[in-house]
Design an enzyme around this catalytic site. Sequence first.
Site, PDB file in Angstrom:
ATOM      1  N   GLU A  74    -100.689 -57.509 -11.050  1.00  0.00           N
ATOM      2  CA  GLU A  74    -100.286 -58.751 -10.400  1.00  0.00           C
ATOM      3  C   GLU A  74    -100.957 -58.881  -9.043  1.00  0.00           C
ATOM      4  O   GLU A  74    -101.468 -59.949  -8.682  1.00  0.00           O
ATOM      5  CB  GLU A  74     -98.769 -58.792 -10.243  1.00  0.00           C
ATOM      6  N   TRP A  96     -94.647 -63.412 -15.150  1.00  0.00           N
ATOM      7  CA  TRP A  96     -94.689 -64.787 -14.660  1.00  0.00           C
ATOM      8  C   TRP A  96     -94.470 -65.805 -15.772  1.00  0.00           C
ATOM      9  O   TRP A  96     -94.603 -67.014 -15.534  1.00  0.00           O
ATOM     10  CB  TRP A  96     -96.025 -65.057 -13.964  1.00  0.00           C
ATOM     11  N   TYR A 138     -99.111 -67.858  -4.652  1.00  0.00           N
ATOM     12  CA  TYR A 138     -99.603 -66.818  -3.762  1.00  0.00           C
ATOM     13  C   TYR A 138    -101.127 -66.743  -3.581  1.00  0.00           C
ATOM     14  O   TYR A 138    -101.647 -66.948  -2.487  1.00  0.00           O
ATOM     15  CB  TYR A 138     -99.110 -65.446  -4.250  1.00  0.00           C
ATOM     16  N   CYS A 199     -91.839 -65.904  -2.353  1.00  0.00           N
ATOM     17  CA  CYS A 199     -90.707 -65.116  -1.868  1.00  0.00           C
ATOM     18  C   CYS A 199     -91.200 -64.104  -0.827  1.00  0.00           C
ATOM     19  O   CYS A 199     -90.711 -64.067   0.291  1.00  0.00           O
ATOM     20  CB  CYS A 199     -90.017 -64.416  -3.025  1.00  0.00           C
ATOM     21  N   ARG A 219     -88.533 -64.015   2.218  1.00  0.00           N
ATOM     22  CA  ARG A 219     -87.497 -65.017   2.519  1.00  0.00           C
ATOM     23  C   ARG A 219     -86.374 -64.994   1.486  1.00  0.00           C
ATOM     24  O   ARG A 219     -85.233 -65.372   1.777  1.00  0.00           O
ATOM     25  CB  ARG A 219     -88.122 -66.405   2.622  1.00  0.00           C
ATOM     26  N   ASP A 222     -84.596 -60.718  -4.817  1.00  0.00           N
ATOM     27  CA  ASP A 222     -83.796 -60.209  -5.917  1.00  0.00           C
ATOM     28  C   ASP A 222     -83.899 -58.683  -5.853  1.00  0.00           C
ATOM     29  O   ASP A 222     -84.898 -58.096  -6.252  1.00  0.00           O
ATOM     30  CB  ASP A 222     -84.358 -60.765  -7.232  1.00  0.00           C
TER      31      ASP A 222
END
Length: 317
Positions: A74, A96, A138, A199, A219, A222
């Site tokens: 990733e 994803w 990203y 995130c 921000r 999980d």
Amino acid sequence: MLGFAPYAARDSRHWEWQYLDLMRHIWDHGDERVDRTGVGTRSIFGPQIRFDLSGGKVPLLTTKRVFWKAAAREMLWFLTGNTNIRPLLQEGVTIWSDWPLAKYRQVSGEDISQDDFERRIVADDAFALRWGDLGPVYGKQWVDWPTYQPAGDGLYRSGPGINQIDQLVAGLRDNPGGRRHIIEGWNVAELDQMALPPCHKTYQFHVGRGRLNCLLFQRSCDVALGLPFNLFGAALLTRMIAAQAGLEPGELVWTGGDTHLYLNHGDLVAEQLAREPDGAPVLDLIDVPESIFSYRFENFVVRDYQPQGAIRAPVAV
């Protein structure tokens, strides 16, 4: 610090107790709230985990198996700037798929299985182009942040994209004492176009005594499923950047904003908190390439990683 384990370098306990203490605190004391997914969470704000990356140390959890190979692939995908899940699926990485799959089901009305959806993405160019893209997530922001130039009559045209990664490495080489060594993913103008706004949004780097330190601000986190990936990914990115800038890896500092556990992760929490961490895996970089954009999965080797068994839980979409 809400009673979490102190700075890892000053703590005789295994670093992973910081993670387990965080998990326990959220589950026992977190604010229970309704969230975007409808599942519900227990949440706290502003925790921190610190980890020393020197000597090849890497923050892989040992109380459950972290699929670091998927996390590494990733991160390499991010560095390409690609925003389509097809290259990930071609390497067997499905992390994803949930977001484009949900969109396809909603728009098409077809109750397609995830396996069938992923096979179609891999096999069908046109299907992948239409349904596999996540928007400017990203990697797009990291290596091709959009700019705009005046075109006359009050109009603007697209300008050259900004490669934040390239600028970061150059800045660390030329001005290691600078305070602007930052990678930012939170492009406010494009959030609505993203399948999921970033995130792990802000990475700031700091050089001290020839060591490269990284602070990651996340921000939304999980803790059960995302944070183990995020810690490894940030460590891997720091190691790659350090190698390119001629620096030794230093400290990884992770800070969370809305840091939460989903209410349907109770079994995972109970099982993981019943385990004790053990072991010290090592990450080796093999044949460091000239450019940070030339790394391949084969450049990474993880040694001495013998975790306890995987613990599975549903992803909230």
